[in-house]
Structure formats: C-alpha cells, structure tokens
Design a protein around this motif. Sequence first.
Motif, PDB file in Angstrom:
ATOM      1  N   ASP A 155       0.852  -1.189   0.000  1.00  0.00           N
ATOM      2  CA  ASP A 155       0.000   0.000   0.000  1.00  0.00           C
ATOM      3  C   ASP A 155       0.889   1.241   0.000  1.00  0.00           C
ATOM      4  O   ASP A 155       1.436   1.624   1.035  1.00  0.00           O
ATOM      5  CB  ASP A 155      -0.909  -0.001   1.232  1.00  0.00           C
ATOM      6  N   ASP A 156       1.030   1.898  -1.151  1.00  0.00           N
ATOM      7  CA  ASP A 156       1.918   3.060  -1.237  1.00  0.00           C
ATOM      8  C   ASP A 156       1.297   4.334  -0.656  1.00  0.00           C
ATOM      9  O   ASP A 156       1.885   5.408  -0.738  1.00  0.00           O
ATOM     10  CB  ASP A 156       2.394   3.289  -2.666  1.00  0.00           C
ATOM     11  N   GLN A 157       0.151   4.204  -0.008  1.00  0.00           N
ATOM     12  CA  GLN A 157      -0.468   5.342   0.675  1.00  0.00           C
ATOM     13  C   GLN A 157      -0.263   5.265   2.187  1.00  0.00           C
ATOM     14  O   GLN A 157      -0.817   6.076   2.933  1.00  0.00           O
ATOM     15  CB  GLN A 157      -1.962   5.416   0.341  1.00  0.00           C
ATOM     16  N   ASN A 158       0.535   4.316   2.659  1.00  0.00           N
ATOM     17  CA  ASN A 158       0.792   4.240   4.101  1.00  0.00           C
ATOM     18  C   ASN A 158       1.634   5.431   4.543  1.00  0.00           C
ATOM     19  O   ASN A 158       2.309   6.073   3.733  1.00  0.00           O
ATOM     20  CB  ASN A 158       1.421   2.881   4.480  1.00  0.00           C
ATOM     21  N   ILE A 159       1.603   5.730   5.816  1.00  0.00           N
ATOM     22  CA  ILE A 159       2.240   6.938   6.345  1.00  0.00           C
ATOM     23  C   ILE A 159       3.746   6.972   6.069  1.00  0.00           C
ATOM     24  O   ILE A 159       4.305   8.033   5.763  1.00  0.00           O
ATOM     25  CB  ILE A 159       1.920   7.122   7.846  1.00  0.00           C
ATOM     26  N   ALA A 202       5.370   5.519   3.529  1.00  0.00           N
ATOM     27  CA  ALA A 202       5.561   5.784   2.097  1.00  0.00           C
ATOM     28  C   ALA A 202       5.392   7.279   1.823  1.00  0.00           C
ATOM     29  O   ALA A 202       6.138   7.859   1.028  1.00  0.00           O
ATOM     30  CB  ALA A 202       4.573   4.960   1.271  1.00  0.00           C
ATOM     31  N   LYS A 203       4.439   7.896   2.497  1.00  0.00           N
ATOM     32  CA  LYS A 203       4.219   9.334   2.325  1.00  0.00           C
ATOM     33  C   LYS A 203       5.393  10.137   2.884  1.00  0.00           C
ATOM     34  O   LYS A 203       5.801  11.148   2.297  1.00  0.00           O
ATOM     35  CB  LYS A 203       2.906   9.759   2.978  1.00  0.00           C
ATOM     36  N   ILE A 204       5.955   9.692   3.994  1.00  0.00           N
ATOM     37  CA  ILE A 204       7.154  10.346   4.548  1.00  0.00           C
ATOM     38  C   ILE A 204       8.308  10.211   3.560  1.00  0.00           C
ATOM     39  O   ILE A 204       9.017  11.183   3.282  1.00  0.00           O
ATOM     40  CB  ILE A 204       7.517   9.756   5.929  1.00  0.00           C
ATOM     41  N   ARG A 261       8.224   9.964   0.389  1.00  0.00           N
ATOM     42  CA  ARG A 261       7.996  10.824  -0.779  1.00  0.00           C
ATOM     43  C   ARG A 261       8.008  12.310  -0.415  1.00  0.00           C
ATOM     44  O   ARG A 261       7.886  13.162  -1.294  1.00  0.00           O
ATOM     45  CB  ARG A 261       6.649  10.488  -1.431  1.00  0.00           C
ATOM     46  N   GLU A 291       5.748  13.824   1.392  1.00  0.00           N
ATOM     47  CA  GLU A 291       4.380  14.320   1.511  1.00  0.00           C
ATOM     48  C   GLU A 291       3.990  14.597   2.962  1.00  0.00           C
ATOM     49  O   GLU A 291       3.058  15.350   3.217  1.00  0.00           O
ATOM     50  CB  GLU A 291       3.397  13.322   0.892  1.00  0.00           C
ATOM     51  N   LEU A 292       4.676  13.962   3.896  1.00  0.00           N
ATOM     52  CA  LEU A 292       4.457  14.173   5.323  1.00  0.00           C
ATOM     53  C   LEU A 292       5.811  14.464   5.965  1.00  0.00           C
ATOM     54  O   LEU A 292       6.831  13.927   5.529  1.00  0.00           O
ATOM     55  CB  LEU A 292       3.827  12.936   5.968  1.00  0.00           C
ATOM     56  N   HIS A 310       4.552  -0.886   6.418  1.00  0.00           N
ATOM     57  CA  HIS A 310       5.859  -0.718   5.773  1.00  0.00           C
ATOM     58  C   HIS A 310       6.866  -1.233   6.796  1.00  0.00           C
ATOM     59  O   HIS A 310       6.850  -0.796   7.953  1.00  0.00           O
ATOM     60  CB  HIS A 310       6.132   0.766   5.459  1.00  0.00           C
TER      61      HIS A 310
END
Length: 137
Positions: free
Chosen positions: A4-8, A10-12, A14, A16-17, A100
């Motif tokens: 799931d590439d929308q996990n927290i 993965a967002k960090i 990228r 994004e967080l 992750h």
Amino acid sequence: MAYDDQNIFAKILRGELPAIKVYEDDQVLAFMDIMPQADGHTLVIPKSPAETLMDLDPKAATYTIQIVQKVAKAIEKALDAKGIVLMQLSGAAAGQTVPHVHFHLIPSSVHDLGKHAVQMGDQEKIKALAEKIKAAL
C-alpha cells in the motif's frame, strides 16, 4: 498482498508528510517516532516498498540492519543509553500498525517501556533529541 503506497511511511519517504530525520541515504531513512515509548525512540525504515520483514529483499534487509546498528550506537552515545530495545513487528497479528517494514530503536529497559502510540510526544523535545543523535552519527 500488494504494498500500500499510501501508508504513512511511504508518504514520509515521498516528502508528503514531515519527519524529524536522524539519518538518510539512498536506501534507508531513520527518524524520530512522534509517539515515543521512551525518549529517543527512533524508527529505521528501508526505502524499498515492503510491508513486512518477510517481504523485504534480502540485500535491502542486510543493508537496513547495518544502519539499524549504526543508529543504535549513535543513540547509545548521544543519550548515554544503558540499553536499546530493538523491535520489529511483522504483520498485524504481531502488532504492526504501519504496513511498511520498520525497526524500532528504543533507549530503555524493557521493564520501563510505555505503551506505543498512546500519546503524541513533545515535538520540541523530540527535535532536540534528534539533534543529539545526529551529532553522534
């Protein structure tokens, strides 16, 4: 199961967080846990998309554990830690809450650990601890 590439995390990865980073290279990121079980609680994650330890490529696992060791030594030195609890939870049944693969480095005695993810930590205190750890790297 697909990653799931929308996990927290993965967002960090990228950008994004936000994260209070301690160490980063092209394969691994280490950052402070914002809901720490003890002062200096740090997370180490591979940049490879893997949900659990069993999903992680063996070469990425080998490299990641080398960085886990490096960051653990820095935590010991920077915070005068007498012990480090290393935790890696794989799968929801084991208590994994972010899909992750990640390693917890917690400077503490196993008998003194607080419950994880119960309360947001003091962000300024966490940032100050991160600076100490970075200086020791």
